[in-house]
Design a protein around this motif. Structure first.
Motif, PDB file in Angstrom:
ATOM      1  N   GLN A  30     -10.171   4.563  -7.331  1.00  0.00           N
ATOM      2  CA  GLN A  30      -9.360   4.660  -5.981  1.00  0.00           C
ATOM      3  C   GLN A  30      -8.662   3.530  -5.080  1.00  0.00           C
ATOM      4  OE1 GLN A  30     -12.833   7.491  -3.079  1.00  0.00           O
ATOM      5  NE2 GLN A  30     -11.053   9.330  -4.348  1.00  0.00           N
ATOM      6  N   VAL A  31      -9.701   1.854  -5.215  1.00  0.00           N
ATOM      7  CA  VAL A  31      -9.088   1.929  -4.410  1.00  0.00           C
ATOM      8  C   VAL A  31      -9.040   0.099  -5.399  1.00  0.00           C
ATOM      9  CG1 VAL A  31      -9.083  -0.091  -2.177  1.00  0.00           C
ATOM     10  CG2 VAL A  31      -9.704   2.024  -2.470  1.00  0.00           C
ATOM     11  N   GLY A  32      -7.914  -0.798  -5.391  1.00  0.00           N
ATOM     12  CA  GLY A  32      -8.094  -2.085  -6.111  1.00  0.00           C
ATOM     13  C   GLY A  32      -7.607  -1.981  -7.060  1.00  0.00           C
ATOM     14  N   SER A  33      -7.790  -3.060  -7.743  1.00  0.00           N
ATOM     15  CA  SER A  33      -7.126  -3.125  -9.407  1.00  0.00           C
ATOM     16  C   SER A  33      -8.664  -3.372 -10.483  1.00  0.00           C
ATOM     17  CB  SER A  33      -6.116  -4.163  -9.501  1.00  0.00           C
ATOM     18  OG  SER A  33      -6.039  -5.085 -11.413  1.00  0.00           O
ATOM     19  N   LEU A  42     -21.623  -3.880  -8.170  1.00  0.00           N
ATOM     20  CA  LEU A  42     -22.190  -3.084  -7.264  1.00  0.00           C
ATOM     21  C   LEU A  42     -22.502  -1.616  -7.609  1.00  0.00           C
ATOM     22  CD1 LEU A  42     -24.812  -3.586  -4.584  1.00  0.00           C
ATOM     23  CD2 LEU A  42     -22.646  -3.537  -3.123  1.00  0.00           C
ATOM     24  N   ILE A  43     -23.847  -0.921  -7.369  1.00  0.00           N
ATOM     25  CA  ILE A  43     -23.294   0.270  -7.478  1.00  0.00           C
ATOM     26  C   ILE A  43     -23.799   1.010  -5.685  1.00  0.00           C
ATOM     27  CG2 ILE A  43     -24.715   2.628  -8.673  1.00  0.00           C
ATOM     28  CD1 ILE A  43     -22.802   0.087 -10.763  1.00  0.00           C
ATOM     29  N   ALA A  44     -23.645   1.830  -5.672  1.00  0.00           N
ATOM     30  CA  ALA A  44     -23.892   2.175  -4.455  1.00  0.00           C
ATOM     31  C   ALA A  44     -23.414   4.103  -5.000  1.00  0.00           C
ATOM     32  CB  ALA A  44     -22.585   1.815  -3.555  1.00  0.00           C
ATOM     33  N   LEU A  45     -24.251   4.662  -3.247  1.00  0.00           N
ATOM     34  CA  LEU A  45     -24.203   6.031  -2.783  1.00  0.00           C
ATOM     35  C   LEU A  45     -22.804   6.492  -2.532  1.00  0.00           C
ATOM     36  CD1 LEU A  45     -24.922   8.840  -3.491  1.00  0.00           C
ATOM     37  CD2 LEU A  45     -26.425   8.551  -1.552  1.00  0.00           C
ATOM     38  N   ASP A  46     -22.432   5.493  -1.293  1.00  0.00           N
ATOM     39  CA  ASP A  46     -21.426   5.600  -0.718  1.00  0.00           C
ATOM     40  C   ASP A  46     -20.721   4.220  -0.192  1.00  0.00           C
ATOM     41  OD1 ASP A  46     -21.965   8.504   0.022  1.00  0.00           O
ATOM     42  OD2 ASP A  46     -23.625   7.604   0.993  1.00  0.00           O
ATOM     43  N   VAL A  47     -19.369   4.188  -0.484  1.00  0.00           N
ATOM     44  CA  VAL A  47     -18.844   3.390  -0.159  1.00  0.00           C
ATOM     45  C   VAL A  47     -18.608   3.227   2.398  1.00  0.00           C
ATOM     46  CG1 VAL A  47     -17.177   1.955   0.120  1.00  0.00           C
ATOM     47  CG2 VAL A  47     -17.740   3.354  -1.896  1.00  0.00           C
ATOM     48  N   THR A  48     -19.598   2.032   2.904  1.00  0.00           N
ATOM     49  CA  THR A  48     -19.583   2.316   4.487  1.00  0.00           C
ATOM     50  C   THR A  48     -18.710   0.889   4.430  1.00  0.00           C
ATOM     51  OG1 THR A  48     -22.152   1.626   4.306  1.00  0.00           O
ATOM     52  CG2 THR A  48     -21.110   3.676   4.574  1.00  0.00           C
ATOM     53  N   PRO A  49     -18.630   0.301   5.196  1.00  0.00           N
ATOM     54  CA  PRO A  49     -18.480  -0.647   5.730  1.00  0.00           C
ATOM     55  C   PRO A  49     -20.063  -1.776   5.493  1.00  0.00           C
ATOM     56  CG  PRO A  49     -17.564   0.194   7.861  1.00  0.00           C
ATOM     57  CD  PRO A  49     -18.506   0.957   6.979  1.00  0.00           C
ATOM     58  N   GLU A  50     -20.592  -1.615   5.934  1.00  0.00           N
ATOM     59  CA  GLU A  50     -22.356  -2.240   6.004  1.00  0.00           C
ATOM     60  C   GLU A  50     -22.113  -2.671   3.529  1.00  0.00           C
ATOM     61  OE1 GLU A  50     -22.713  -0.172   9.037  1.00  0.00           O
ATOM     62  OE2 GLU A  50     -22.082   0.285   6.730  1.00  0.00           O
ATOM     63  N   VAL A  51     -21.779  -1.248   2.982  1.00  0.00           N
ATOM     64  CA  VAL A  51     -21.996  -1.809   1.858  1.00  0.00           C
ATOM     65  C   VAL A  51     -20.692  -2.617   1.312  1.00  0.00           C
ATOM     66  CG1 VAL A  51     -21.611  -0.789  -0.417  1.00  0.00           C
ATOM     67  CG2 VAL A  51     -23.096   0.632   1.127  1.00  0.00           C
ATOM     68  N   ASP A  89     -10.376  -3.903   4.357  1.00  0.00           N
ATOM     69  CA  ASP A  89     -11.562  -4.839   4.254  1.00  0.00           C
ATOM     70  C   ASP A  89     -11.419  -5.204   2.879  1.00  0.00           C
ATOM     71  OD1 ASP A  89     -13.497  -6.138   4.808  1.00  0.00           O
ATOM     72  OD2 ASP A  89     -14.833  -5.297   5.018  1.00  0.00           O
ATOM     73  N   LEU A  90     -11.876  -3.840   1.704  1.00  0.00           N
ATOM     74  CA  LEU A  90     -11.251  -3.948   0.216  1.00  0.00           C
ATOM     75  C   LEU A  90     -10.722  -4.642  -0.145  1.00  0.00           C
ATOM     76  CD1 LEU A  90     -12.811  -0.182  -0.225  1.00  0.00           C
ATOM     77  CD2 LEU A  90     -14.441  -2.031  -0.884  1.00  0.00           C
TER      78      LEU A  90
END
Length: 371
Positions: A30-33, A42-51, A89-90
């Motif tokens: 969804q974002v980047g390359s 990094l494995i995350a449930l949600d992508v938030t600014p903190e993550v 930011d990403l």
């Protein structure tokens, strides 16, 4: 040696093939390359600014998330909006985001199996079937002395399953003919000379979810420069995959006791419960995420209780009248995927000889709190 992003994602898709996803689900990059080396993921449930900050601090170049960072259609990407600022930011930090959502929910050994295991359910089945693995017949012709090596490679990659029987194949010896032409580098024979070779015709069953891996393994193990093989679609039903799981507890327990089991299994501070506290619970349906539309499936399966998130008021009343109990641990119960995916992916990368490190996010992305 670090794995490239494409390799990390290919391994992830062995666990959660993209074709398992529900139509219109927002999955994939969804974002980047992905065209870069990944030292850490990094494995995350949600992508938030903190993550995102957590990923940057850890030196991760890739986030693999369960929930999409871009879910609703974006009319613009203004950096003074929350969605735009997150994307910027990403990109600024050169962190790619890859999403595995309903394909991870549906996968065997994925989200819903992890949740069922956490509850101690036995004899598990699918709550709602959404995908059936198509079956293919793979036929390949191999020099007799290499037949065992090629068979073993195909079986290791996922071929040869018929029900609960593994390593299934049919083998027939015969004579293969070929004439190597100019520019070839034949394993057997010489250029311009008709060759007769003792070969084995190997036939085996290959599921759609594994056919690319099986063909790749077969080609790698085969000694010929040009391999003669056929892949036929079959009009037979393979394994069924779906959303949610149904199973039984080792012993019946009251609904209130079972609710405590759910709290402990998913590490949540509270659950919402529908039904009488003393009701005996033995057969359990579980579904990660929002499960209001699976009430009928749970009833049809004969479940005493459905464990799922985001139950609305009217659905709770419908279930209560129908005699189906509910335990709602919230959508965030899916955080169980962080350590599970990290462990699974780390093992596969190590098996491939990569030094890429996989981390489970430590950020709690639960948006609700009790007062």
């Amino acid at each position: 040696m670090f794995a490239r992003g494409e390799t990390v994602v290919q391994l992830m898709e062995r666990l959660a093939p993209k074709h398992y996803a529900e139509p219109e689900d927002k999955i994939g990059l969804q974002v980047g390359s992905l065209r870069k080396e990944i030292r850490k993921a990094l494995i995350a449930l949600d992508v938030t600014p903190e993550v995102v900050q957590e990923a940057a601090a850890a030196g991760a170049e890739l986030i693999i998330a369960h929930h999409a960072v871009i879910y609703r259609p974006l009319a613009h990407l203004q950096t003074d909006t929350p969605a735009g600022a997150l994307a910027a930011d990403l990109l600024r930090k050169d962190i790619a985001v890859y999403v595995a959502h309903t394909n991870l929910d549906t996968a065997e050994g994925g989200m819903n199996d992890w949740m069922a295991e956490a509850l101690g359910l036995e004899g598990r089945g699918v709550l709602r079937e959404v995908h059936t693995d198509k079956l293919y017949k793979l036929v390949v012709f191999v020099p007799k002395e290499h037949a065992e090596a090629v068979r073993s490679a195909m079986f290791a990659a996922g071929a040869g399953w018929i029900g609960n029987y593994s390593h299934c194949s049919f083998n027939l010896e015969g004579t293969g003919t070929f004439m190597p032409r100019e520019g070839t580098d034949p394993y057997i024979g010489k250029q311009g000379k008709l060759e007769n070779a003792l070969e084995v015709r190997i036939e085996t069953i290959v599921p759609q979810s594994a056919h690319k891996a099986v063909v790749s393994a077969m080609l790698k193990a085969h000694p010929y420069e040009e391999v003669a093989y056929d892949l036929y679609a079959m009009d037979l039903k393979g394994r069924s995959f779906g959303l949610g799981r149904v199973g039984v507890l080792p012993e019946a327990e009251s609904l209130d006791v079972f609710a405590e089991r759910v709290k402990a299994a998913f590490d949540v501070p509270f659950v919402r419960v529908v039904g009488e506290g003393g009701k005996p619970i033995r057969k359990v349906a579980v579904l990660g995420g929002s499960g209001s539309r699976f009430i009928r499936n749970a009833m049809f399966a004969g479940a005493d209780v459905l464990v799922t998130g985001d139950i609305d008021y009217h659905t709770a009343h419908d279930a209560l009248v129908a005699g189906l109990s509910l335990v709602d641990p919230g959508h965030n119960a899916e955080k169980i995927m962080k350590t599970k995916v990290a462990e699974w992916l780390q093992l596969r990368l190590r098996e491939q000889g990569y030094a890429t490190e996989v981390l489970a996010s430590q950020i709690n992305t639960e948006p609700f709190r009790l007062r």
